[in-house]
Design an enzyme around this catalytic site. Structure first.
Site, PDB file in Angstrom:
ATOM      1  N   THR A 199      -5.426 -17.102  31.968  1.00  0.00           N
ATOM      2  CA  THR A 199      -5.720 -17.175  30.530  1.00  0.00           C
ATOM      3  C   THR A 199      -4.836 -16.221  29.717  1.00  0.00           C
ATOM      4  O   THR A 199      -4.109 -15.407  30.269  1.00  0.00           O
ATOM      5  CB  THR A 199      -7.197 -16.847  30.265  1.00  0.00           C
ATOM      6  OG1 THR A 199      -7.540 -15.658  30.979  1.00  0.00           O
ATOM      7  CG2 THR A 199      -8.085 -17.966  30.737  1.00  0.00           C
ATOM      8  N   ASP A 200      -4.949 -16.342  28.387  1.00  0.00           N
ATOM      9  CA  ASP A 200      -4.131 -15.523  27.482  1.00  0.00           C
ATOM     10  C   ASP A 200      -4.886 -14.296  26.992  1.00  0.00           C
ATOM     11  O   ASP A 200      -4.556 -13.728  25.954  1.00  0.00           O
ATOM     12  CB  ASP A 200      -3.716 -16.359  26.268  1.00  0.00           C
ATOM     13  CG  ASP A 200      -3.068 -17.662  26.668  1.00  0.00           C
ATOM     14  OD1 ASP A 200      -2.100 -17.613  27.432  1.00  0.00           O
ATOM     15  OD2 ASP A 200      -3.544 -18.723  26.225  1.00  0.00           O
TER      16      ASP A 200
ATOM     17  N   SER B 104      -6.362  -9.925  23.503  1.00  0.00           N
ATOM     18  CA  SER B 104      -5.912 -11.276  23.207  1.00  0.00           C
ATOM     19  C   SER B 104      -4.404 -11.210  23.102  1.00  0.00           C
ATOM     20  O   SER B 104      -3.861 -10.528  22.243  1.00  0.00           O
ATOM     21  CB  SER B 104      -6.509 -11.770  21.887  1.00  0.00           C
ATOM     22  OG  SER B 104      -5.885 -12.975  21.518  1.00  0.00           O
ATOM     23  N   ARG B 105      -3.710 -11.917  24.022  1.00  0.00           N
ATOM     24  CA  ARG B 105      -2.268 -11.711  24.125  1.00  0.00           C
ATOM     25  C   ARG B 105      -1.451 -12.543  23.155  1.00  0.00           C
ATOM     26  O   ARG B 105      -0.315 -12.210  22.884  1.00  0.00           O
ATOM     27  CB  ARG B 105      -1.809 -11.983  25.555  1.00  0.00           C
ATOM     28  CG  ARG B 105      -2.168 -10.846  26.497  1.00  0.00           C
ATOM     29  CD  ARG B 105      -1.550 -11.046  27.857  1.00  0.00           C
ATOM     30  NE  ARG B 105      -2.408 -11.815  28.721  1.00  0.00           N
ATOM     31  CZ  ARG B 105      -3.361 -11.304  29.485  1.00  0.00           C
ATOM     32  NH1 ARG B 105      -3.573 -10.010  29.498  1.00  0.00           N
ATOM     33  NH2 ARG B 105      -4.114 -12.064  30.234  1.00  0.00           N
ATOM     34  N   VAL B 106      -1.989 -13.639  22.653  1.00  0.00           N
ATOM     35  CA  VAL B 106      -1.146 -14.456  21.778  1.00  0.00           C
ATOM     36  C   VAL B 106      -1.723 -14.697  20.381  1.00  0.00           C
ATOM     37  O   VAL B 106      -1.003 -15.012  19.450  1.00  0.00           O
ATOM     38  CB  VAL B 106      -0.827 -15.835  22.416  1.00  0.00           C
ATOM     39  CG1 VAL B 106      -0.038 -15.668  23.677  1.00  0.00           C
ATOM     40  CG2 VAL B 106      -2.084 -16.622  22.671  1.00  0.00           C
TER      41      VAL B 106
END
Ligand code: ATP
Ligand code: MG
Length: 504
Positions: free
Chosen positions: A339-340, A365-367
């Site tokens: 997951t992101d 939350s990476r994106v």
């Protein structure tokens, strides 16, 4: 005499040749060798494909899950009691699929797409395979539109973009499902089709979710796919893929989809059961070797499509249940890496009354930041740092008696922020309300109140601004930004409200 006999034989042979059923032969018919625990071993079907549907003589259906040298392993969708040794099995040459279409919105279906809410048949617009390759790199685009959860703690610090995969992870009873349902409730009027996939849950839990969504008017844009704990492992195994296939119908048409998998831990357990029954060798934690692929091929199908592909999106919120907060177990680490980002929910926070129990330090939350509105980006700028400082100070000053003014100010600011991040169930906040709250917090508006009054005061000032200064709200909503003069207006409104309170 003997001549006539010869003629008879010839005509019989001719008849047989003429009536020879090529179709039946090419369908290949096999025989059941053994059956039990939802798995049948079939001999005589040589060319079946992995994932193909086969039909038993009594009408029961199954999916080819294992291909061996002389036999195949079939996972049954229904009960195995009607199936006996020697029973005929026919190929269908069709891969498992699910009917799809707008008609499914507002309905509760099982993993095969059959309605289970007693509201009659569903008119389908087509048939999608439950397994489909994920969109390629060229067909994708990076996330650019927010998917607002309406939960301040998430939208401000861990923003989610449409097409993102964000994991919700935590022990049992920490509010995982509630985050999912609140997010669905918040999609009202936002043109997002929601799909809630229940895997291995109690039927009463699924009914509870349906009730919450119904009450909140969210069933108007939501589909529930349910494979409860009482359903066979086969249905629990295919449920998330079936839900995704339904979602792809809307995504392919350029729509936005939100899909919840509640939860993938139970999904992995169902798959482990099937694998062990198929006599595949067990690996770590007795899961089969391909359990990573089980979830990666599922979650890769959630994406933001490029404009050429219609610009649709599917946002996934998979849920994983941990034991004693251990995120390093096999399935959790797998899904974390696919997951992101993850929203980590913590029992201790939950029981101390901090709900939603988001652990700010371990969540990420990476994106989604790329998709966050300018307004939210500006307003939430310092909140993570402020909270981190607060946590450190809180531990450090636990036993200190007299603190200097600066430290005290930090503590009361952090304390107020923690209170603001508390949010009751089914009360999603609009983007403008979140931004105004954060702007006021940045102005230290809430710091002077007693901790227990902060939530109440937040409600009051938001009501006041909505009533007396609707221009502030409409400016944030329309520009999705907070201009400097709007910031000043918020500050002025705060002062004004405090003054009016003092006068009363
Ligand atoms: P399970 O492990 O059983 O699936 P879960 O982690 O999905 O549990 P929920 O069912 O969402 O947790 O919530 C557990 C309980 O906590 C529910 O009774 C719910 O009403 C309550 N709860 C969840 N979030 C909040 C909140 N923000 N405020 C108040 N109560 C909450
Ligand atoms: Mg739950």
């Amino acid at each position: 005499m003997s001549e006539i006999n010869a003629m008879d034989v010839i005509s019989i042979i001719r008849e047989q040749i003429e009536n020879f059923d090529w179709d039946e032969e090419s369908r290949e018919i096999g025989k059941v060798i053994s059956v039990g625990d939802g798995i049948a071993t079939v001999y005589g079907i040589d060319h079946a494909m992995y994932g193909e549907i086969v039909v038993f003589e009594n009408g029961e259906k199954g999916m080819v899950m294992d291909i061996r040298r002389t036999e195949i392993g079939v996972m049954l969708f229904g009960r195995d009691v009607g199936i006996s040794e020697g029973m005929k099995v026919t190929r269908t040459r069709k891969n498992a699929g699910i009917p799809v279409g707008e008609g499914f919105i507002g309905r509760v279906v099982n993993a095969l797409g059959e309605p289970i809410d007693g509201k009659g048949d569903i008119a389908s617009a087509g048939y999608n395979p439950i397994e489909r390759p994920a969109p390629g790199i060229i067909d994708r685009k990076s996330v650019d539109t927010p998917l607002e959860t309406g939960i301040l703690a998430i939208d401000s610090m861990f923003p989610i973009g449409r097409g993102q995969r964000e994991l919700i992870i935590g022990d049992r009873q920490t509010g995982k499902t509630s985050i999912a349902t609140d997010t669905i409730l918040n999609q009202k009027g936002k043109n997002v089709t929601c799909i809630y996939v229940a895997i291995g849950q109690k039927a009463t839990t699924v009914e509870k979710v349906r009730n919450i969504l119904e009450k909140g008017g969210a069933m108007d844009y939501t589909i529930i796919v349910s494979a409860t704990a009482a359903d066979p492992a086969s249905l629990q195994y295919i449920a998330p893929y079936a839900g995704t296939a339904l979602g792809e119908y809307f995504m392919d048409k350029g729509g936005d989809v939100l899909i919840i998998y509640d939860d993938l831990s139970k999904h992995a357990v169902a798959y482990r059961e099937i694998s062990l029954l198929l006599e595949r060798s067990p690996g770590r934690e007795a899961y089969p070797g391909d359990v990573f692929y089980l979830h990666s091929r599922l979650l890769e199908r959630s994406s933001k499509l490029s404009d050429e592909k219609g610009g649709g999106s599917m946002t996934a919120l998979p849920i994983i249940e941990t034991q004693n907060g251990d995120v390093s177990a096999y399935i959790s680490t797998n899904v974390i890496s696919i997951t992101d980002g993850q929203i980590f929910l913590e029992s201790s926070l939950f029981f101390s009354g901090m709900r939603p129990a988001v652990n700010v330090g371990l969540s990420v939350s990476r994106v989604g930041g790329a998709a966050q509105t300018k307004a939210m980006k500006k307003a939430s700028g310092s909140i993570r740092v402020d909270l981190a400082q607060y946590r450190e100070l809180e531990i450090f000053t636990q036993f200190a008696s007299d603190l200097d003014a600066a430290t005290q100010a930090e503590l009361s600011h952090g304390g107020a922020l923690m209170q603001l991040l508390k949010q009751p169930l089914s009360h999603p906040m609009s983007m403008a309300d979140q931004v105004i709250t954060l702007e006021l917090a940045n102005l230290r508006y809430f710091d002077s109140f007693d901790k227990k009054d902060v939530k109440k005061e937040q409600g009051k000032i938001l009501d006041y601004i909505r009533l007396e200064h609707p221009d502030i709200v409409s400016s944030i909503e329309s520009t999705r930004d907070v201009a400097d003069d709007v910031k000043d207006l918020i500050a002025a409104a705060g002062e004004e409200y405090k003054k009016s309170k003092e006068q009363n």
